[in-house]
Design a protein around this motif. Structure first.
Motif: not given
Length: 309
Positions: A159-164
Motif C-alpha cells: 500500500h503506497v500512502r500519499k504518493g505523488k
C-alpha cells in the motif's frame, strides 16, 4: 519581518495547502528565491524591464545557465502560482510561453546490467533497496517512506500512502522480493517502523544517502553516469510492457495521472514494434526480393574478380 519574507511565507502556506509533495514544495520555494535574487542583481542594469522580469529570467535560465526544459518548466510553474495567487498579478499565458518540451525517451537498463549494479553494492540494505525499486517501480520518495505496516506478505501487495499528488495506490510485491524482505526484517531493530531507515532506525533513509549509495555501486559496476536511481523505475515499466502488461494497468501501478505519461514507455517496447506489419512481408514481393539478393551477390562477385586481377 521584511516584505520579501512575508511574501515567501504566504507562498509557503499556499503550497502546503495545495498538498504538493515535499520535493515539489522545496523546488518551487527554491525557484522563487532564485528569481528574487536575479531581480535584485538586475537593479543596477538600466536596461532591465521589471514588467518583463519573468520572461527575462526564464530566458536567462535556458540560454545562459543552460538549464534543462524540466528545470525551467518547474520555474515557470512556481512563478505562475506566485504571481497569480500571492502577488495577485495578471499572468499573460500568450506572452509568457512555456519552454518547448524536449521529447526524450526514458532510459532503462537490462536485467544483466542491473545484476552488475546490485552485485557491486557493499551494503545488504542497499542491495535490498535497489532490488525493491527495480521490482516495484516505486518513486524514490515512496520507497524511502514506506512502513512495514503497509507491506502485506499474504496478499502480495504494498500500500503506497500519499504518493505523488497525495494519492494512495497498490503495487504488487513479488514473492521473491517478499522473501527477501522477511529475512531483512530479522536483521533490523524490531521497533523500526519504516522499511528502509537512515542512521537512526526511527527515521527513513534520506534521498541523498540513497543517491550516494547508487553512485558508489554504479562506479564499481562501471556503468554510465546516466544510470540513476530513477532509471530503475523506467526499467520496471519497460520490462512490464515487454511482458504483456497493458497500459492502463501499468498507469495504475506507476501512479501516473495521465495515460500519455505512461505511453512514453511504449516507444521502448521494441518487440511490440517488430510485430507490426511491414510491406516487404507481402508474398507478391518475395520473388523481387530474392532477385535483388542474387543481383547483389553477382555484382559483389564481379567486383572481387576485378580486384583480384
Amino acid at each position: 519581518m521584511t516584505q520579501k519574507q512575508k511574501l515567501l511565507d504566504q507562498y509557503s502556506n499556499y503550497l502546503k495547502m495545495r498538498n504538493y509533495s515535499e520535493q515539489t514544495y522545496k523546488a518551487y520555494m527554491c525557484s522563487i528565491r532564485k528569481f528574487w535574487k536575479y531581480c535584485e542583481q538586475q537593479r543596477s542594469n538600466a536596461n532591465f524591464d521589471k514588467d518583463n522580469a519573468v520572461q527575462s529570467y526564464l530566458a536567462y535560465r535556458m540560454s545562459v545557465q543552460k538549464r534543462s526544459f524540466s528545470t525551467v518548466n518547474g520555474d515557470y510553474s512556481a512563478l505562475q502560482w506566485f504571481y497569480k495567487y500571492i502577488l495577485e498579478r495578471e499572468w499573460n499565458a500568450r506572452k509568457l510561453i512555456r519552454p518547448k518540451k524536449e521529447k526524450k525517451l526514458p532510459r532503462y537498463i537490462s536485467p544483466e546490467k542491473f545484476a552488475q549494479l546490485v552485485n557491486a553494492c557493499q551494503s545488504q540494505k542497499h542491495k535490498i533497496l535497489f532490488l525493491f525499486y527495480y521490482s516495484t517501480g516505486l518513486r524514490l520518495s515512496e520507497a524511502r517512506k514506506l512502513k512495514w505496516e503497509d507491506v502485506s506478505y499474504e496478499e502480495g501487495i504494498i500500500h503506497v500512502r500519499k504518493g505523488k499528488g497525495a494519492k494512495d495506490r497498490i503495487v504488487i510485491l513479488h514473492k521473491e522480493m517478499a522473501d527477501l524482505l522477511k529475512d531483512y526484517r530479522q536483521s533490523i531493530p524490531a521497533a523500526q517502523v519504516v522499511v528502509f531507515a537512515g542512521k537512526h532506525y526511527k527515521s527513513p533513509i534520506s534521498a541523498r544517502a540513497v543517491q550516494w549509495a547508487f553512485i558508489q555501486a554504479r562506479r564499481r559496476a562501471k556503468l554510465p553516469d546516466w544510470v540513476t536511481a530513477h532509471v530503475l523505475r523506467h526499467s520496471y515499466a519497460t520490462t512490464a510492457l515487454r511482458n504483456a502488461t497493458d497500459l492502463l494497468t501499468l498507469r495504475e501501478l506507476l501512479g501516473h495521472k495521465k495515460l500519455s505519461t505512461t505511453s512514453r514507455y511504449l516507444h521502448l517496447n521494441i518487440d511490440h514494434y517488430k510485430r507490426s506489419h511491414n510491406p516487404l512481408s507481402n508474398r507478391c514481393l518475395h520473388a523481387t526480393i530474392q532477385e535483388s539478393h542474387q543481383d547483389t551477390r553477382s555484382e559483389r562477385s564481379s567486383d572481387d574478380s576485378v580486384n583480384a586481377i
